[in-house]
Design a protein around this motif. Sequence first.
Motif, PDB file in Angstrom:
ATOM      1  N   ALA A  91      10.099  12.313  -1.391  1.00  0.00           N
ATOM      2  CA  ALA A  91      10.832  11.101  -1.032  1.00  0.00           C
ATOM      3  C   ALA A  91       9.857  10.067  -0.469  1.00  0.00           C
ATOM      4  N   PRO A  92      10.080   8.799  -0.762  1.00  0.00           N
ATOM      5  CA  PRO A  92       9.202   7.758  -0.217  1.00  0.00           C
ATOM      6  C   PRO A  92       9.058   7.843   1.302  1.00  0.00           C
ATOM      7  N   ARG A  93      10.108   8.297   1.960  1.00  0.00           N
ATOM      8  CA  ARG A  93      10.055   8.427   3.424  1.00  0.00           C
ATOM      9  C   ARG A  93       8.966   9.409   3.856  1.00  0.00           C
ATOM     10  N   VAL A  94       8.748  10.455   3.061  1.00  0.00           N
ATOM     11  CA  VAL A  94       7.710  11.436   3.381  1.00  0.00           C
ATOM     12  C   VAL A  94       6.338  10.763   3.372  1.00  0.00           C
ATOM     13  N   PHE A  95       6.079   9.943   2.374  1.00  0.00           N
ATOM     14  CA  PHE A  95       4.794   9.255   2.302  1.00  0.00           C
ATOM     15  C   PHE A  95       4.616   8.290   3.462  1.00  0.00           C
ATOM     16  N   ARG A  96       5.687   7.635   3.850  1.00  0.00           N
ATOM     17  CA  ARG A  96       5.595   6.721   4.994  1.00  0.00           C
ATOM     18  C   ARG A  96       5.285   7.492   6.277  1.00  0.00           C
ATOM     19  N   ILE A  97       5.873   8.662   6.426  1.00  0.00           N
ATOM     20  CA  ILE A  97       5.587   9.490   7.597  1.00  0.00           C
ATOM     21  C   ILE A  97       4.133   9.932   7.588  1.00  0.00           C
ATOM     22  N   LEU A  98       3.628  10.328   6.414  1.00  0.00           N
ATOM     23  CA  LEU A  98       2.220  10.721   6.307  1.00  0.00           C
ATOM     24  C   LEU A  98       1.299   9.563   6.683  1.00  0.00           C
ATOM     25  N   LEU A  99       1.618   8.368   6.210  1.00  0.00           N
ATOM     26  CA  LEU A  99       0.810   7.205   6.578  1.00  0.00           C
ATOM     27  C   LEU A  99       0.877   6.934   8.075  1.00  0.00           C
ATOM     28  N   ASP A 100       2.054   7.109   8.655  1.00  0.00           N
ATOM     29  CA  ASP A 100       2.187   6.927  10.105  1.00  0.00           C
ATOM     30  C   ASP A 100       1.336   7.942  10.859  1.00  0.00           C
ATOM     31  N   LEU A 101       1.337   9.184  10.398  1.00  0.00           N
ATOM     32  CA  LEU A 101       0.514  10.207  11.048  1.00  0.00           C
ATOM     33  C   LEU A 101      -0.969   9.858  10.953  1.00  0.00           C
ATOM     34  N   LEU A 102      -1.400   9.395   9.799  1.00  0.00           N
ATOM     35  CA  LEU A 102      -2.793   8.990   9.639  1.00  0.00           C
ATOM     36  C   LEU A 102      -3.122   7.797  10.532  1.00  0.00           C
ATOM     37  N   ALA A 103      -2.186   6.864  10.644  1.00  0.00           N
ATOM     38  CA  ALA A 103      -2.397   5.697  11.503  1.00  0.00           C
ATOM     39  C   ALA A 103      -2.513   6.094  12.977  1.00  0.00           C
ATOM     40  N   HIS A 109       0.827  -1.209   0.000  1.00  0.00           N
ATOM     41  CA  HIS A 109       0.000   0.000   0.000  1.00  0.00           C
ATOM     42  C   HIS A 109       0.860   1.257   0.000  1.00  0.00           C
ATOM     43  N   GLN A 110       1.956   1.210   0.726  1.00  0.00           N
ATOM     44  CA  GLN A 110       2.860   2.365   0.732  1.00  0.00           C
ATOM     45  C   GLN A 110       3.415   2.607  -0.662  1.00  0.00           C
ATOM     46  N   GLN A 111       3.822   1.548  -1.328  1.00  0.00           N
ATOM     47  CA  GLN A 111       4.372   1.677  -2.673  1.00  0.00           C
ATOM     48  C   GLN A 111       3.312   2.164  -3.653  1.00  0.00           C
ATOM     49  N   GLU A 112       2.073   1.702  -3.503  1.00  0.00           N
ATOM     50  CA  GLU A 112       0.989   2.157  -4.368  1.00  0.00           C
ATOM     51  C   GLU A 112       0.733   3.645  -4.183  1.00  0.00           C
ATOM     52  N   LEU A 113       0.801   4.123  -2.951  1.00  0.00           N
ATOM     53  CA  LEU A 113       0.615   5.552  -2.693  1.00  0.00           C
ATOM     54  C   LEU A 113       1.717   6.364  -3.361  1.00  0.00           C
ATOM     55  N   ILE A 114       2.929   5.910  -3.260  1.00  0.00           N
ATOM     56  CA  ILE A 114       4.064   6.601  -3.881  1.00  0.00           C
ATOM     57  C   ILE A 114       3.879   6.644  -5.402  1.00  0.00           C
ATOM     58  N   GLU A 115       3.485   5.521  -5.988  1.00  0.00           N
ATOM     59  CA  GLU A 115       3.275   5.478  -7.442  1.00  0.00           C
ATOM     60  C   GLU A 115       2.132   6.384  -7.863  1.00  0.00           C
ATOM     61  N   LEU A 116       1.049   6.405  -7.106  1.00  0.00           N
ATOM     62  CA  LEU A 116      -0.078   7.289  -7.406  1.00  0.00           C
ATOM     63  C   LEU A 116       0.351   8.752  -7.356  1.00  0.00           C
ATOM     64  N   ALA A 117       1.113   9.089  -6.355  1.00  0.00           N
ATOM     65  CA  ALA A 117       1.596  10.469  -6.239  1.00  0.00           C
ATOM     66  C   ALA A 117       2.473  10.836  -7.429  1.00  0.00           C
ATOM     67  N   GLU A 118       3.340   9.941  -7.838  1.00  0.00           N
ATOM     68  CA  GLU A 118       4.214  10.217  -8.982  1.00  0.00           C
ATOM     69  C   GLU A 118       3.402  10.401 -10.261  1.00  0.00           C
ATOM     70  N   ILE A 119       2.377   9.583 -10.454  1.00  0.00           N
ATOM     71  CA  ILE A 119       1.519   9.695 -11.633  1.00  0.00           C
ATOM     72  C   ILE A 119       0.821  11.053 -11.674  1.00  0.00           C
ATOM     73  N   THR A 120       0.423  11.556 -10.509  1.00  0.00           N
ATOM     74  CA  THR A 120      -0.297  12.833 -10.447  1.00  0.00           C
ATOM     75  C   THR A 120       0.641  14.034 -10.396  1.00  0.00           C
ATOM     76  N   GLY A 121       1.938  13.782 -10.447  1.00  0.00           N
ATOM     77  CA  GLY A 121       2.895  14.884 -10.483  1.00  0.00           C
ATOM     78  C   GLY A 121       3.394  15.351  -9.127  1.00  0.00           C
ATOM     79  N   ILE A 122       3.070  14.615  -8.088  1.00  0.00           N
ATOM     80  CA  ILE A 122       3.551  14.958  -6.747  1.00  0.00           C
ATOM     81  C   ILE A 122       4.869  14.239  -6.525  1.00  0.00           C
ATOM     82  N   SER A 123       5.910  15.009  -6.265  1.00  0.00           N
ATOM     83  CA  SER A 123       7.197  14.367  -6.035  1.00  0.00           C
ATOM     84  C   SER A 123       7.643  14.600  -4.600  1.00  0.00           C
TER      85      SER A 123
END
Length: 72
Positions: A23-35, A7-21
């Motif tokens: 670091a993968p670590r940022v997305f993991r931190i965001l997921l941790d905050l949501l959790a 799921h983390q990798q899918e979020l990173i890929e979705l962000a890249e497709i939509t033009g959001i760049s």
Amino acid sequence: MTYPQLHQQELIELAEITGISAAPRVFRILLDLLALSTSPEDIYTLLKSLSQSPSRLTTDERTLIFASSAKK
């Protein structure tokens, strides 16, 4: 709640497709905050503060900005 690596990798890929760049670590931190039940509005406030802050701020200073905005 933790999110599977897939799921983390899918979020990173979705962000890249939509033009959001970011670091993968940022997305993991965001997921941790949501959790941790951090509201999306607080996460938005954090990201907005970080994007408008001078890059010379340390991580501790950025954390203080987030903590003070979350108390409002």
